[in-house]
Design a protein around this motif. Structure first.
Motif, PDB file in Angstrom:
ATOM      1  N   LYS A 201       0.856  -1.177   0.000  1.00  0.00           N
ATOM      2  CA  LYS A 201       0.000   0.000   0.000  1.00  0.00           C
ATOM      3  C   LYS A 201       0.892   1.227   0.000  1.00  0.00           C
ATOM      4  O   LYS A 201       1.864   1.303   0.748  1.00  0.00           O
ATOM      5  N   GLY A 202       0.560   2.171  -0.861  1.00  0.00           N
ATOM      6  CA  GLY A 202       1.386   3.362  -0.949  1.00  0.00           C
ATOM      7  C   GLY A 202       0.758   4.405  -1.843  1.00  0.00           C
ATOM      8  O   GLY A 202      -0.270   4.165  -2.487  1.00  0.00           O
ATOM      9  N   THR A 203       1.387   5.560  -1.894  1.00  0.00           N
ATOM     10  CA  THR A 203       0.860   6.663  -2.689  1.00  0.00           C
ATOM     11  C   THR A 203       2.005   7.470  -3.282  1.00  0.00           C
ATOM     12  O   THR A 203       3.121   7.497  -2.738  1.00  0.00           O
ATOM     13  N   LEU A 204       1.734   8.128  -4.407  1.00  0.00           N
ATOM     14  CA  LEU A 204       2.718   8.992  -5.052  1.00  0.00           C
ATOM     15  C   LEU A 204       2.664  10.421  -4.520  1.00  0.00           C
ATOM     16  O   LEU A 204       3.533  11.229  -4.846  1.00  0.00           O
ATOM     17  N   THR A 205       1.660  10.724  -3.711  1.00  0.00           N
ATOM     18  CA  THR A 205       1.477  12.084  -3.213  1.00  0.00           C
ATOM     19  C   THR A 205       1.784  12.165  -1.722  1.00  0.00           C
ATOM     20  O   THR A 205       1.821  11.150  -1.022  1.00  0.00           O
ATOM     21  N   ASP A 206       1.980  13.384  -1.245  1.00  0.00           N
ATOM     22  CA  ASP A 206       2.219  13.572   0.180  1.00  0.00           C
ATOM     23  C   ASP A 206       0.888  13.676   0.921  1.00  0.00           C
ATOM     24  O   ASP A 206      -0.186  13.493   0.331  1.00  0.00           O
ATOM     25  N   SER A 207       0.945  13.986   2.205  1.00  0.00           N
ATOM     26  CA  SER A 207      -0.269  14.024   3.026  1.00  0.00           C
ATOM     27  C   SER A 207      -1.246  15.096   2.567  1.00  0.00           C
ATOM     28  O   SER A 207      -2.446  15.009   2.824  1.00  0.00           O
ATOM     29  N   ALA A 208      -0.729  16.108   1.865  1.00  0.00           N
ATOM     30  CA  ALA A 208      -1.594  17.178   1.358  1.00  0.00           C
ATOM     31  C   ALA A 208      -2.122  16.876  -0.040  1.00  0.00           C
ATOM     32  O   ALA A 208      -2.834  17.692  -0.629  1.00  0.00           O
ATOM     33  N   GLY A 209      -1.748  15.699  -0.582  1.00  0.00           N
ATOM     34  CA  GLY A 209      -2.201  15.331  -1.917  1.00  0.00           C
ATOM     35  C   GLY A 209      -1.377  15.913  -3.043  1.00  0.00           C
ATOM     36  O   GLY A 209      -1.787  15.869  -4.211  1.00  0.00           O
ATOM     37  N   ASN A 210      -0.197  16.447  -2.718  1.00  0.00           N
ATOM     38  CA  ASN A 210       0.660  17.052  -3.735  1.00  0.00           C
ATOM     39  C   ASN A 210       1.705  16.064  -4.236  1.00  0.00           C
ATOM     40  O   ASN A 210       2.228  15.255  -3.467  1.00  0.00           O
TER      41      ASN A 210
ATOM     42  N   ASN B 295       9.177   9.665  -6.033  1.00  0.00           N
ATOM     43  CA  ASN B 295       9.002   9.586  -4.581  1.00  0.00           C
ATOM     44  C   ASN B 295       7.708   8.843  -4.258  1.00  0.00           C
ATOM     45  O   ASN B 295       6.632   9.230  -4.722  1.00  0.00           O
ATOM     46  N   VAL B 296       7.823   7.769  -3.476  1.00  0.00           N
ATOM     47  CA  VAL B 296       6.667   6.960  -3.093  1.00  0.00           C
ATOM     48  C   VAL B 296       6.619   6.861  -1.572  1.00  0.00           C
ATOM     49  O   VAL B 296       7.649   6.643  -0.925  1.00  0.00           O
ATOM     50  N   LYS B 297       5.432   7.001  -1.014  1.00  0.00           N
ATOM     51  CA  LYS B 297       5.247   6.809   0.423  1.00  0.00           C
ATOM     52  C   LYS B 297       4.500   5.497   0.631  1.00  0.00           C
ATOM     53  O   LYS B 297       3.303   5.399   0.376  1.00  0.00           O
ATOM     54  N   PHE B 298       5.226   4.456   1.082  1.00  0.00           N
ATOM     55  CA  PHE B 298       4.624   3.150   1.328  1.00  0.00           C
ATOM     56  C   PHE B 298       4.104   3.087   2.763  1.00  0.00           C
ATOM     57  O   PHE B 298       4.806   3.451   3.710  1.00  0.00           O
ATOM     58  N   THR B 299       2.873   2.605   2.912  1.00  0.00           N
ATOM     59  CA  THR B 299       2.279   2.440   4.242  1.00  0.00           C
ATOM     60  C   THR B 299       2.174   0.972   4.639  1.00  0.00           C
ATOM     61  O   THR B 299       1.850   0.667   5.786  1.00  0.00           O
ATOM     62  N   ALA B 300       2.418   0.060   3.696  1.00  0.00           N
ATOM     63  CA  ALA B 300       2.424  -1.373   3.986  1.00  0.00           C
ATOM     64  C   ALA B 300       3.352  -2.065   3.004  1.00  0.00           C
ATOM     65  O   ALA B 300       3.439  -1.688   1.833  1.00  0.00           O
ATOM     66  N   GLN B 301       4.060  -3.081   3.480  1.00  0.00           N
ATOM     67  CA  GLN B 301       4.989  -3.816   2.635  1.00  0.00           C
ATOM     68  C   GLN B 301       4.239  -4.716   1.658  1.00  0.00           C
ATOM     69  O   GLN B 301       3.067  -5.018   1.843  1.00  0.00           O
ATOM     70  N   GLY B 302       4.970  -5.152   0.620  1.00  0.00           N
ATOM     71  CA  GLY B 302       4.394  -6.096  -0.322  1.00  0.00           C
ATOM     72  C   GLY B 302       4.726  -5.767  -1.759  1.00  0.00           C
ATOM     73  O   GLY B 302       5.607  -4.948  -2.049  1.00  0.00           O
TER      74      GLY B 302
ATOM     75  N   PHE C  58       9.088  -5.449  -4.797  1.00  0.00           N
ATOM     76  CA  PHE C  58       8.629  -5.620  -3.424  1.00  0.00           C
ATOM     77  C   PHE C  58       9.065  -4.421  -2.591  1.00  0.00           C
ATOM     78  O   PHE C  58      10.225  -4.013  -2.640  1.00  0.00           O
ATOM     79  N   ALA C  59       8.144  -3.866  -1.858  1.00  0.00           N
ATOM     80  CA  ALA C  59       8.472  -2.842  -0.874  1.00  0.00           C
ATOM     81  C   ALA C  59       8.776  -3.554   0.434  1.00  0.00           C
ATOM     82  O   ALA C  59       7.886  -4.144   1.049  1.00  0.00           O
ATOM     83  N   THR C  60      10.032  -3.562   0.826  1.00  0.00           N
ATOM     84  CA  THR C  60      10.445  -4.292   2.025  1.00  0.00           C
ATOM     85  C   THR C  60      10.373  -3.444   3.287  1.00  0.00           C
ATOM     86  O   THR C  60      10.656  -3.935   4.374  1.00  0.00           O
ATOM     87  N   GLN C  61      10.023  -2.175   3.127  1.00  0.00           N
ATOM     88  CA  GLN C  61       9.890  -1.302   4.279  1.00  0.00           C
ATOM     89  C   GLN C  61       8.859  -0.226   3.982  1.00  0.00           C
ATOM     90  O   GLN C  61       8.519   0.019   2.826  1.00  0.00           O
ATOM     91  N   THR C  62       8.363   0.397   5.018  1.00  0.00           N
ATOM     92  CA  THR C  62       7.386   1.466   4.850  1.00  0.00           C
ATOM     93  C   THR C  62       8.081   2.815   4.978  1.00  0.00           C
ATOM     94  O   THR C  62       9.240   2.905   5.371  1.00  0.00           O
TER      95      THR C  62
END
Length: 347
Positions: free
Chosen positions: A36-45, A70-77, A96-100
């Motif tokens: 689980k992850g997103t390409l944006t920051d907490s403000a959606g930018n 830049n990717v912010k991963f919230t769960a591995q996988g 595989f994202a091995t860390q968040t």
């Protein structure tokens, strides 16, 4: 017999437990599941996406062609980042994202450019979307830092807009050429939003040196009041050298008498390489291979014993395959005035 039955029962239980464990890992997070992850920051930018490598028409991209995202991963996988296909190119990466947390991911380019143009891409991950742009160039001579083929054109805008028009202009390479000091100069005609026309002359020697035939002032911007005699005010000089290292500089003297703020004297320009082969963002487009040249205009009044003094400076950014993409001039109060590329058509 009891031992055999017990062993067989334990074996079946182990197989069943192992099968259930694998199925569970595929449906939940962890290295076997979906990240689980997103390409944006907490403000959606979206954060800046840096594009690496050169993109040449008809040539397949390779290992040096990719985008740093830049990717912010919230769960591995497992994850997969993809783009749409534009002008024969697309970007994709899976792994595989091995860390968040915040990670920098290399998303590789695929395909080969069809046309020499600016292309806008949409990148997606888990429903989050960010955009970026890149420019592709024709092979050969126009894959340098200053294309000069007939019909090529660039449209620039003033950022911020000027208080009075014009606020944009287009420069086009004409068929006219001139032989000056062993170099072949091409005529670049500027037409602004008020239909005012001016001509500029540029050449290159095929060895990575780029020349202007003009006064020592900035491209498309003047600083001095006047230079006399006008007929002898132009000089052939290098404004960029590919072989020059960052920090290297050279000086070009202005012929004739320069006038500045009512005083006569002499003037010169000092060129300094401040950036080389690095990314630069202009007008929302990331150019992966840019040379930045600072030009400092200096003036010495007639009879002065204090030497030359700086009266203006600006930095020009030249992108491989595109040419001049930005000129930035510092102003008072920490602000800047820029002349930024809006669109380019390289023939």
């Amino acid at each position: 017999m009891k031992k055999t039955t017990l062993f067989f029962s334990l074996f079946l239980i182990a197989i069943f437990f192992n099968a259930c464990s694998k199925e569970l890992s595929l449906e939940t997070t962890g290295l076997g599941g979906s990240a689980k992850g997103t390409l944006t920051d907490s403000a959606g930018n979206c954060k800046n996406i840096i594009v690496k490598g050169g993109y040449v028409v008809g040539q397949s991209v390779g290992d040096s062609n990719y985008a740093l995202v830049n990717v912010k991963f919230t769960a591995q996988g497992k994850y997969k980042i993809t783009s749409d296909t534009v002008n024969g190119l697309w970007f994709v990466d899976s792994g595989f994202a091995t860390q968040t947390g915040a990670l920098l991911v290399k998303v590789r380019a695929k395909g080969k450019p069809i046309l020499p143009q600016k292309s806008d891409f949409v990148l997606t991950l888990n429903g989050s979307v960010c955009t970026f742009s890149l420019s592709s160039a024709n092979p050969g001579a126009n894959n340098d830092y200053f294309p000069n083929t007939f019909g090529s054109s660039w449209t620039y805008r003033f950022v911020p807009p000027l208080q009075t028009p014009p606020n944009w202009f287009t420069t086009t390479v004409l068929t006219n050429t001139y032989r000056i000091d062993t170099l072949t100069y091409f005529e670049f005609q500027q037409v602004d939003s008020m239909n005012n026309k001016s001509s500029y002359y540029f050449a290159k020697d095929g060895k990575g040196n780029y020349y202007a035939y003009s006064t020592i002032e900035f491209d498309y911007t003047t600083v001095l009041d006047s230079i006399v005699p006008v007929a002898k005010s132009y000089v052939s000089y290098p404004f960029m050298k590919e072989s020059a290292n960052v920090g290297e500089n050279w000086t070009v003297s202005q012929p004739g008498t320069s006038w500045y703020k009512g005083q006569s004297g002499t003037s010169q320009a000092v060129f300094t390489v401040i950036q080389k082969g690095t990314p630069y963002v202009a007008g929302g487009t990331t150019y992966s291979d840019v040379i930045a040249m600072k030009r400092e205009i200096q003036f010495k009044a007639s009879g002065s014993t204090t030497g030359f003094a700086k009266i203006a400076e600006g930095t020009a950014y030249y992108a491989r395959g595109t040419g001049l993409v930005d000129q930035v001039f510092p102003r008072s109060g920490g602000t800047t005035q820029a002349i930024t590329l809006k669109t380019a058509t390289i023939k």
